[in-house]
Design a protein around this motif. Structure first.
Motif, short mmCIF file in Angstrom:
data_model
loop_
_atom_site.label_atom_id
_atom_site.label_comp_id
_atom_site.label_asym_id
_atom_site.label_seq_id
_atom_site.Cartn_x
_atom_site.Cartn_y
_atom_site.Cartn_z
N PHE A 189 0.83 -1.20 0.00
CA PHE A 189 0.00 0.00 0.00
C PHE A 189 0.87 1.25 0.00
O PHE A 189 0.62 2.21 -0.74
CB PHE A 189 -0.91 0.00 1.24
N LEU A 190 1.92 1.21 0.79
CA LEU A 190 2.82 2.36 0.88
C LEU A 190 3.46 2.65 -0.47
O LEU A 190 3.57 3.80 -0.91
CB LEU A 190 3.90 2.06 1.91
N LEU A 191 3.86 1.58 -1.14
CA LEU A 191 4.55 1.75 -2.42
C LEU A 191 3.60 2.24 -3.51
O LEU A 191 3.95 3.08 -4.34
CB LEU A 191 5.17 0.41 -2.82
N LEU A 192 2.38 1.72 -3.49
CA LEU A 192 1.45 2.03 -4.57
C LEU A 192 0.58 3.25 -4.25
O LEU A 192 -0.06 3.82 -5.14
CB LEU A 192 0.53 0.84 -4.85
N GLY A 193 0.53 3.62 -2.99
CA GLY A 193 -0.39 4.70 -2.62
C GLY A 193 -1.83 4.30 -2.84
O GLY A 193 -2.69 5.14 -3.13
N GLY A 194 -2.10 3.00 -2.71
CA GLY A 194 -3.46 2.51 -2.93
C GLY A 194 -3.42 1.00 -2.99
O GLY A 194 -2.38 0.39 -2.70
N PHE A 195 -4.52 0.40 -3.39
CA PHE A 195 -4.55 -1.06 -3.43
C PHE A 195 -4.10 -1.60 -4.78
O PHE A 195 -3.77 -2.75 -4.91
CB PHE A 195 -5.95 -1.58 -3.08
N GLU A 196 -4.16 -0.76 -5.81
CA GLU A 196 -3.64 -1.25 -7.08
C GLU A 196 -2.88 -0.16 -7.80
O GLU A 196 -2.82 0.99 -7.36
CB GLU A 196 -4.76 -1.82 -7.95
N VAL A 197 -2.24 -0.57 -8.92
CA VAL A 197 -1.40 0.36 -9.65
C VAL A 197 -2.27 1.43 -10.31
O VAL A 197 -3.13 1.11 -11.14
CB VAL A 197 -0.59 -0.40 -10.72
N GLY A 198 -2.09 2.67 -9.93
CA GLY A 198 -2.88 3.77 -10.48
C GLY A 198 -2.08 5.05 -10.43
O GLY A 198 -0.84 5.02 -10.38
N SER A 199 -2.79 6.19 -10.41
CA SER A 199 -2.05 7.45 -10.53
C SER A 199 -1.16 7.70 -9.32
O SER A 199 -0.06 8.25 -9.47
CB SER A 199 -3.01 8.60 -10.74
N ASN A 200 -1.58 7.28 -8.13
CA ASN A 200 -0.69 7.46 -6.97
C ASN A 200 0.59 6.65 -7.12
O ASN A 200 1.68 7.12 -6.79
CB ASN A 200 -1.39 7.02 -5.68
N ALA A 201 0.42 5.42 -7.62
CA ALA A 201 1.61 4.59 -7.81
C ALA A 201 2.54 5.25 -8.82
O ALA A 201 3.76 5.29 -8.61
CB ALA A 201 1.20 3.20 -8.31
#
Ligand code: HEM
Lengths: 251, 300
Positions: free
Chosen positions: A202-214
């Motif tokens: 979660f920390l790496l991706l900034g969310g649960f899946e690969v998206g704009s935060n990631a």
């Protein structure tokens, strides 16, 4: 060592030498002429900001190509090349889900030498990983990790991990299918850790899946975070090579 | 303290000085030339081979096979043979720690700074590389149930039994997961003090009575614990140990810790190369083993 001090006299070579190296412009930049005596050659290595990573003299066996195959130096050279091409790529690339892919396409088609630039960056990254691995093997098979170089070997292992992370974070940036799914596979592996797995993912991706935060996290790590960290470790690595008495050699 | 500082700045003996050469020009020129060669080679490569750029990322269409970047394919390969926590995190972490620990374990200075200095080191290296590669390939083929496919093909080919299939009583020998699914664990169960061992191990009551916390062993599934954790980990620990023992006792090539390090490090490199190459070139749809020319990526 065979170079003797230059005898006095003005033949053609000397005139050419004076013309090239004893003029106002050259000396304003380099402060001295071409270092053509052993004394000056040592001085230039000791005082030039780029060359001072080296000692002024090294043992005969270590300049044989077959001792190091230049592998550590070439790993570093790849890092420098990646920095240069990477900075140029940053001119054309915006790390947003809307723009990233289109930017890469535009880079390849609309920018002069853009495709070449991207290719260079990509192949240098692969080359760096291979060179670092080969460097590790050369250090191992020459027994160069033995005391007093234990800690520099550990620094090396950290450099290896950082190299992989740099490459991995860069992999997502083109935002194509290859990038997206490779990072999905990779981060799923991280998520399976028995402790703090989901949390680190979660920390790496900034969310649960690969998206704009990631994307923005990978970008920031790729262009500034990890390069800074790896530079620090490289500085320690090179410093330790010198402090540990230069390259290892038989007792 | 003072003496330590002094050793750090001590001038090198004169004899050594005479063995030394100047960094400029001897080393600087070599570095310069190798940098030029690499620059040219990479420019040429980049002029002819383009970095891949597929379609825009689409979370709704999964390419099959989906692969991690090549340098992580070794881990992705492990993932096919064991519990993800082992393959993706624990094994690489331990491998890196062991790698970093080599110099703290092999501490003698003997033979440093020289290629393959110890007596049998070349033999050890070649042997370790070959045997580790072969064993890895063999394990991958076994877990891909290739022996099942080949036995069926051969027996059908001889004409003795043209529709021969792998017997069900041998299902446990298909591959690692066969241990889990190919054995009828219920038949093997026995009762012990109110528990039916094995059957109950799928839901072993290890929670603290009266609490609602979710005890992690509650759903321990013994058969898959065996096939996805115990056997793979025992293999990864056991084979290197057996190899060291064999090389020491039977071949007599091990004379020092350095030799053990050589053997295990070389084995590690071999496994790294083989698993990476298998992941890159031999894994097709559904991560099935396929020859390289048979690998197509479909989007689903
Ligand atoms: C980004 C990665 C790395 C860079 C840029 C780098 C660079 C270098 C350079 C320039 C040298 C001088 C000698 C030579 O060129 O061989 C060196 C030596 C050394 N490196 Fe690295 N290195 C890296 C990674 C590693 C790794 C992965 C290891 C081991 C796990 C390692 C362990 C060592 C050791 C022990 C020495 C001293 C060798 C001797 O005394 O002969 N380095 N490194």
């Amino acid at each position: 060592m065979a170079n003797a001090e230059r005898p006095p006299g003005k033949n053609f070579n000397d005139q050419l030498y004076d013309l090239l190296f004893k003029n106002y412009l050259w000396q304003s930049i380099f402060r001295t002429g071409y270092p053509n005596t052993p004394r000056n050659q040592m001085l230039v290595v000791a005082t030039n900001v780029f060359l001072h990573l080296h000692p002024t003299r090294i043992h005969r066996t270590h300049v044989k190509i077959t001792h190091t195959y230049c592998l550590g130096g070439l790993s570093f050279f790849m890092f420098l090349g990646l920095t240069v091409t990477g900075v140029l790529l940053m001119f054309y690339y915006v790390p947003s889900v809307e723009r990233a892919y289109a930017d890469i396409q535009a880079l390849e088609t609309n920018v002069r030498f853009g495709l070449l630039l991207r290719n260079l960056h990509r192949w240098m990254a692969h080359a760096m990983i291979i060179l670092v691995l080969l460097h590790m093997m050369r250090v191992f098979y020459t027994g160069a990790y033995k005391p007093p170089r234990e800690f520099n070997w550990v620094v090396g292992v950290i450099l290896f991990v950082l190299t992989l992370l740099l490459s991995f974070t860069g992999y997502l940036l083109p935002w194509d299918q290859l990038a997206f799914w490779a990072i999905t596979v990779g981060t799923t592996m991280i998520g399976s850790a028995p402790v703090l797995g989901d949390e680190s993912k979660f920390l790496l991706l900034g969310g649960f899946e690969v998206g704009s935060n990631a994307l923005i996290r990978f970008y920031t790590l790729h262009v500034i975070g990890l390069p800074l960290i790896i530079s620090i470790f490289m500085a320690v690595h090179f410093w330790r090579v010198r402090r540990d008495g230069g390259l290892a050699r038989p007792l | 303290m003072v003496s330590q500082v002094l050793t750090a700045v001590r001038a090198r003996p004169r004899r050594e000085r005479e063995e030394e050469v100047l960094v400029w020009p001897d080393l600087v020129f070599i570095e310069f030339i190798s940098a030029i060669i690499f620059t040219i080679a990479l420019l040429v490569l980049s002029a002819f081979i383009n970095a891949p750029l597929l379609d825009r990322a689409d979370p709704n269409t999964t390419p099959n096979p989906s692969k991690a970047p090549w340098y992580f394919l070794n881990l992705q390969e492990l993932l096919l043979h064991m519990e993800p926590a082992w393959a993706g995190v624990i094994v690489p972490t331990i491998a890196l720690i062991l790698l970093g620990a080599i110099p703290y374990w092999d501490r003698s200075n003997a033979g440093q700074g020289k290629w393959f200095a110890s007596k049998d080191s070349i033999k050890i290296t070649v042997w370790a590389f070959c045997i580790a590669s072969l064993l890895t390939i063999w394990l991958i083929l076994y877990d891909g149930a290739k022996h099942v496919e080949w036995t069926e093909d051969i027996i059908r080919g001889t004409g003795l039994n043209s529709d021969f299939t792998w017997p069900t009583w041998l299902d446990w020998a298909r591959n690692l997961r066969g241990l889990d699914t190919g054995i009828n664990w219920d038949d093997l169960s026995f009762s012990l003090g109110g528990f039916t061992i094995f059957q109950d191990w799928r839901a072993i009551p290890l929670g603290i009575p009266g609490t609602t916390t979710d005890p992690w062993l509650l759903n321990l599934n013994f058969p898959s614990f065996l096939s996805q954790q115990v056997v793979p980990v025992a293999t990864m620990v056991g084979l290197p140990l057996l190899l060291v023992g064999f090389t020491k006792r039977k071949l007599g090539w091990i004379h020092s810790r350095r030799d053990i390090a050589l053997l295990v490090f070389t084995g590690f490199i071999a496994v790294f190369i083989v698993t990476t190459a298998v992941g890159q070139f031999f894994r097709g749809q559904g991560q099935e083993l396929r020859p390289p020319w048979d690998i197509v990526v479909v989007e689903e």
